[in-house]
Design an enzyme around this catalytic site. Structure first.
Site, mmCIF file in Angstrom:
data_model
loop_
_atom_site.group_PDB
_atom_site.id
_atom_site.type_symbol
_atom_site.label_atom_id
_atom_site.label_comp_id
_atom_site.label_asym_id
_atom_site.label_seq_id
_atom_site.Cartn_x
_atom_site.Cartn_y
_atom_site.Cartn_z
ATOM 1 N N HIS A 76 0.813 -1.211 0.000
ATOM 2 C CA HIS A 76 0.000 0.000 0.000
ATOM 3 C C HIS A 76 0.851 1.266 0.000
ATOM 4 O O HIS A 76 1.912 1.316 0.604
ATOM 5 C CB HIS A 76 -0.941 0.005 1.210
ATOM 6 N N ASN A 77 0.358 2.264 -0.717
ATOM 7 C CA ASN A 77 0.967 3.605 -0.806
ATOM 8 C C ASN A 77 2.239 3.662 -1.640
ATOM 9 O O ASN A 77 2.776 4.756 -1.859
ATOM 10 C CB ASN A 77 1.292 4.198 0.574
#
Length: 363
Positions: A259-260
Site C-alpha cells: 500500500h501507498n
C-alpha cells in the site's frame, strides 16, 4: 498463419537475403526447426545446431555466412532479443477468447463498455465501471465498481480489478493477478514489541502482547499505460493516497506491491519480489527475482538490484546493489570473497596462537 521472409524482415526493420518469397508458419530453435519454420540461430553457438533441423530459413547475426549453412534465406538481426519481440508478436496465436460478450457474463447496467470489447464467461463487471475500446476480458474476471480500464487491455482468466482502480491503455494482466486488494495495515493500542525492536535494532522492551486493529484502505490503485503484471501478482490499495505504477513498468509473476507505494516509469520487478508499503521507486529501476524492499524508503532512478537482494535503506540513483543487506555490488563481491577465506584465516590464526604459546628451548 504464414509470412514470407520479406514480410518478416520488413516488420523487424532488418536486412534479409536469399529467397525472400519463402514462407514460414512458425519459429523454432535451430535443432528442432521443421521445413516450414524459421530457425532462431542468432549467434554462432546456436547456428551449430542448424544441421540437426530441417529449416530452410533462419534469423542470424549480421554478416553470417548463411549459404554455407545450407539455408535458402536468412534475416540478419543486429539486436536478437529485439527481433524476438517483433517476431513473437507476429506469430502469437492468442488465447482463443471469442469476440463479443458471453451470455454468462454479469455486467451492471451502469457500466460503460467500449467498442469491440470481448468479455469471457462468468466475468463480473461492477457498477459504473468503464472498459476501453478493443479490450479483451477473459473468463472468471472481476472488475469492481467505478474501476476504469483503458483501451486495448488484455486480462487473462481469473484477474480481479478492485473498486476505483484506474488503469491506462494496453494493460496486460496474466492469470490470477489481483489489483486493488486492501493494504496490510494493522496497529496495536499501545506501542508493540515489533515497533520497539525496529527502533532499537533488537530490543522489544516491556511491550505486552496485544491484538491487532485493522486500518482500512481508503485509497485505490492507479496504473499508467503499457503496464504488464504477471500471474498471481498483487498490488494493494493505498491507505489514503493511491498506490501508483508508472507507464511501461513490468511486474513478473508473484510480485507484491504494498500500500501507498509509488513505482516510476519503465521499471522491471522480477519474480517473487516483495515491495513493502510507502516505498518510492524511481524510473527505470530493475529489481531482480526475490528482492525484498523494506517500507518507507526511496530507491532512485536507474537502480539495479541483483536477485535475492534485501533493500533496507535508501538507494541513490544509478547504483547497482546486491546482498542482505543490499550494498554496492562490487563491495558485496569483496565481502563474499572475504567470507570464503575465513575458514583458512581461522586455521592460520589458530596455528599462530599455538606457535606463540608453545614454550621455547630457552624457557
Amino acid at each position: 498463419m504464414s509470412y514470407s521472409i520479406s514480410q518478416i524482415a520488413k516488420a523487424l526493420g532488418a536486412e534479409a537475403a536469399g529467397n525472400l518469397d519463402l514462407t514460414v508458419t512458425g519459429a523454432a530453435e535451430p535443432g528442432d526447426a521443421g521445413h516450414d519454420q524459421l530457425a532462431l540461430a542468432m549467434s554462432p553457438k546456436y547456428a551449430e545446431a542448424l544441421a540437426k533441423g530441417g529449416a530452410r530459413a533462419a534469423i542470424l547475426w549480421p554478416g553470417a555466412a548463411w549459404q554455407a549453412m545450407g539455408l535458402e534465406a536468412a534475416i540478419f538481426a543486429a539486436r536478437p532479443r529485439l527481433a524476438m519481440a517483433g517476431l513473437t508478436a507476429m506469430l502469437d496465436p492468442g488465447q482463443g477468447v471469442a469476440s463479443g460478450i458471453h451470455p454468462s457474463a454479469v455486467i451492471d447496467p451502469s457500466a460503460e463498455i467500449g467498442a469491440d470489447v470481448s468479455i469471457g464467461p462468468l466475468t463480473v463487471v461492477g457498477a459504473r465501471a468503464r472498459i476501453g475500446a478493443g479490450s479483451v476480458i477473459g473468463p472468471h474476471c472481476v472488475i469492481g465498481m467505478d474501476a476504469v480500464l483503458g483501451e486495448g487491455a488484455w486480462l487473462r482468466e481469473m484477474v480481479s480489478i478492485g473498486a476505483r482502480a484506474t488503469i491506462g491503455a494496453r494493460f496486460i494482466a496474466q492469470p490470477g493477478a489481483r489489483i486493488g486488494g486492501d493494504g496490510f495495515s494493522f496497529v496495536t493500542p499501545e506501542v508493540s514489541g515489533a515497533e520497539n525492536a525496529r527502533k532499537t535494532m533488537g530490543d522489544q522492551g516491556e511491550a505486552k502482547a496485544q491484538a491487532w486493529t485493522r486500518i482500512h484502505s481508503l485509497g485505490a490503485v492507479e496504473i499508467g499505460d503499457d503496464v504488464e503484471v504477471g500471474a498471481n501478482c498483487t498490488v494493494d490499495n493505498g491507505t489514503i493516497r493511491n498506490t501508483c505504477i508508472g507507464d511501461g513498468s513490468k511486474l513478473d509473476n508473484l510480485v507484491h506491491v504494498g500500500h501507498n507505494t509509488r513505482i516510476g516509469r519503465d521499471c522491471l520487478l522480477c519474480g517473487q519480489t516483495g515491495v513493502s508499503g510507502s516505498v518510492e521507486i524511481g524510473n527505470n529501476v530493475v529489481l531482480g527475482g526475490q528482492t525484498g524492499v523494506v517500507d518507507n524508503i526511496y530507491i532512485g532512478d536507474g537502480v539495479i538490484a541483483g536477485g535475492g537482494s534485501k533493500i533496507l535503506s535508501n538507494v541513490p540513483a544509478g547504483r547497482v546493489i546486491m546482498g542482505y543487506p543490499a550494498v554496492k555490488m562490487d563491495l558485496h563481491t569483496e565481502i563474499y570473497k572475504a567470507q570464503r577465506r575465513l575458514p583458512r584465516l581461522l586455521r592460520d590464526i589458530s596455528a599462530l596462537k599455538k606457535a606463540v604459546s608453545k614454550p621455547g628451548p630457552s624457557e
